[in-house]
Motif scaffolding. Sequence first.
Motif, mmCIF file in Angstrom:
data_model
loop_
_atom_site.group_PDB
_atom_site.id
_atom_site.type_symbol
_atom_site.label_atom_id
_atom_site.label_comp_id
_atom_site.label_asym_id
_atom_site.label_seq_id
_atom_site.Cartn_x
_atom_site.Cartn_y
_atom_site.Cartn_z
ATOM 1 N N ALA A 229 14.083 5.871 0.453
ATOM 2 C CA ALA A 229 13.187 4.930 1.128
ATOM 3 C C ALA A 229 13.405 4.975 2.637
ATOM 4 O O ALA A 229 12.444 4.959 3.422
ATOM 5 N N SER A 235 7.580 6.230 -0.388
ATOM 6 C CA SER A 235 6.165 5.891 -0.232
ATOM 7 C C SER A 235 5.283 7.101 -0.482
ATOM 8 O O SER A 235 4.179 6.984 -1.012
ATOM 9 N N GLN A 236 5.782 8.291 -0.131
ATOM 10 C CA GLN A 236 5.019 9.507 -0.387
ATOM 11 C C GLN A 236 4.907 9.780 -1.879
ATOM 12 O O GLN A 236 3.852 10.177 -2.375
ATOM 13 N N GLY A 240 2.406 3.797 -2.620
ATOM 14 C CA GLY A 240 2.273 2.352 -2.505
ATOM 15 C C GLY A 240 3.611 1.717 -2.212
ATOM 16 O O GLY A 240 4.601 2.407 -1.940
ATOM 17 N N VAL A 241 3.643 0.399 -2.300
ATOM 18 C CA VAL A 241 4.864 -0.342 -2.010
ATOM 19 C C VAL A 241 5.897 -0.103 -3.102
ATOM 20 O O VAL A 241 5.555 -0.017 -4.286
ATOM 21 N N THR A 242 7.150 0.005 -2.708
ATOM 22 C CA THR A 242 8.237 0.124 -3.686
ATOM 23 C C THR A 242 9.222 -1.018 -3.479
ATOM 24 O O THR A 242 9.267 -1.639 -2.422
ATOM 25 N N ASP A 277 -0.580 -1.196 -10.205
ATOM 26 C CA ASP A 277 0.514 -0.287 -9.842
ATOM 27 C C ASP A 277 0.810 0.683 -10.980
ATOM 28 O O ASP A 277 1.088 1.867 -10.746
#
Length: 418
Positions: A229, A235-236, A240-242, A277
């Motif tokens: 991260a 994100s790649q 989306g959000v992690t 998600d």
Amino acid sequence: MTALRTLHDAPWLNSGPATRVLALLNEGGEEARVVGGAVRNALLKLPLGDLDIATTALPEEVVRRARAAHIKCVPTGLEHGTVTLVVDGTPFEVTTLREDVETFGRKAKVAFGRDWQRDAERRDFTINGLSVSSDGVVHDHVGGLVDIDARRVRFIGDPDRRIAEDYLRILRFFRIHAAYGRGAPDRDGYLACIRGHAGIAGLSAERIRMELLKLLVARGAHAAVQAMAGGGLLSQLFGGVTYPGTLAAMIAAEETLAHAPDPVLRLGALGVAVTEDARRLATRLRLTNAEFRKLDSMGHRWWRLKGMDDPIARRRLYRLGEARYRDRLMLAWARDGRGADAATWQALVKLPERWKAPVFPLKAADFIARGVAPGPGLGHVIALAEDVWLAQDFPLEIDVLTVIADQTVARFSREHRL
């Protein structure tokens, strides 16, 4: 300079099917060694997994010797020098030594050779570049023994070049570090992964999925994910959000319950807050149908499971079934954070162990006898009655069930003017 060390306490080198394969391939001026992960794990005193063998013998010679010895031989990759020998039901992948002639990604042109050092230099990490001969001597051509002792995962040679040969090595770097490394990732390797991150886009979703799921169950999964991260890699991969903090809480919850690591549960903790998600991850990672269904169920209103008392928990368990109930509850627990009331969450997760949901006792015949005609209306009546039964906490007494059936039919009749 080649470093040597003797591998002690390796019974698979003294007897069993591996010794038979090595003996077969060590005749007539040829040499064979166990290579790669098995050597690494043996030195770290970890379970071995598969034993891969490298040999100076050409593939055709390996096949000839195996057939002469009546050993099952499967030509799994002859063009790459790989043959699988099966001895006493145990498969051994045997690969002829290779060296690069031209390097252009995974499709590098190689030639068979007899040089153990050049073969080792083609591998990814120093701790995977070790080999052990049948006498127990560990051969190190790339500095792997020092890195084994330091629990350090380091690329062989130039990290940028190793990564350009196969960009999946970016994920493998973090996965191998999570499984075998200690402390922060090797800085040179880490920076090379960040520099090469654009190459991830060219990888197949299936390869990424496989590597990511392995990473998530490794001993140091959370620290590795945090490092990814920090380098902008998560994100790649996820698009989306992690939620690395939720992953840490999921790992802590599994440990509290003494559950084995579940890669899909951990994937859900890291990347799923709502069902959208789950759909995105299913597409990006080419998840199996079962994996997608699990993530989708986890993300569906998991927040409704927070703060449940036992009657509500029993209703949720009845509606969801044991597997979906546990999965969704584990996500709710993880998203509640590592400081959550572990005892309360643990009691909820263990509800299926102390309570089994009864079967709904009212049947279609009970409502037909009360004047409800077969058809869609009958199904609606049964569903209404089941809702009342659940709200009353699963009563099984005949008189209570009779009241539920009578009142449900009366309500349905009023609503539909029967």
